[in-house]
Design an enzyme around this catalytic site. Structure first.
Site, PDB file in Angstrom:
ATOM      1  N   GLY A 110       0.830  -1.199   0.000  1.00 57.08           N
ATOM      2  CA  GLY A 110       0.000   0.000   0.000  1.00 57.08           C
ATOM      3  C   GLY A 110       0.866   1.250   0.000  1.00 57.08           C
TER       4      GLY A 110
ATOM      5  CG  HIS B 140      11.340   8.828  -4.417  1.00 56.27           C
ATOM      6  ND1 HIS B 140      11.359   7.547  -3.921  1.00 56.27           N
ATOM      7  CD2 HIS B 140      10.123   9.334  -4.099  1.00 56.27           C
ATOM      8  CE1 HIS B 140      10.216   7.284  -3.336  1.00 56.27           C
ATOM      9  NE2 HIS B 140       9.437   8.351  -3.424  1.00 56.27           N
TER      10      HIS B 140
ATOM     11  CG  ASP C 119       8.949   3.275  -7.215  1.00 58.14           C
ATOM     12  OD1 ASP C 119       7.734   3.003  -7.183  1.00 58.14           O
ATOM     13  OD2 ASP C 119       9.568   3.698  -6.228  1.00 58.14           O
TER      14      ASP C 119
END
Length: 169
Positions: A9, A49, A81
């Site tokens: 999640g 990131h 990703d």
């Protein structure tokens, strides 16, 4: 590991887990990003990131042509990703999600380097109240199932803890 699917999640720790797994490989590391910075908050997330990954990583942006981006990597290891944003991009671009998913699976079967793919598990909540959201949820779920059958290993991450669903060993 030749191919790994990591599900979880939002804020489950799946990206962190995937990055750690891929950093265990020698050679250059490629981060294939599917996100697009449509607003300042997303641009900030992307920059954060990138900073977290460090200098060993090369970033390739592939919001739509994911199978091609993976196929272009010839050495090292790859982290994708994420598949869920990719599905969203495909839907918004009016591309065929099923055909793209089949092409991705075929590409993974031919991949020469280890690859980890991150995806959200979006099917654990309530049924969405509108057609577009249901279409997205269904396309993401079907893609996750297709990829899970293709890869060697599947890991579900919750609260930062990995649970192996399919083992390549």
């Amino acid at each position: 590991m030749s191919a790994l699917l990591i599900l979880g999640g939002a804020r489950s720790g799946k990206s962190r887990y995937g990055q750690a797994r891929i950093e265990g490989f020698a050679g250059p590391l490629t981060y294939i990003a599917t996100a697009q910075a449509f607003d300042d908050e997303m641009a900030e997330r992307i920059a954060r990131h990138q900073a977290d990954r460090g200098p060993r990583w090369r970033t390739v942006e592939a919001p739509l042509d994911l199978a091609e981006a993976i196929a272009a990597v010839r050495d090292g290891a790859v982290l994708v990703d994420c598949l869920t944003l990719w599905v969203s991009n495909l839907i918004l671009a009016e591309r065929d999600c099923d055909a793209a998913g089949m092409a991705l699976c075929a590409g993974l079967a031919d991949c020469r380097v280890p690859v980890a793919l991150i995806a959200n598990e979006v099917g654990l909540g309530i049924v969405p109240d509108n057609a577009l959201a249901r279409r997205f949820r269904d396309a993401a779920g079907w893609l996750n199932q297709r990829i899970a059958k293709t890869v060697d290993e599947v890991v579900f991450v919750a609260a930062g803890l990995p649970l192996v669903l399919k083992s390549g060993a």
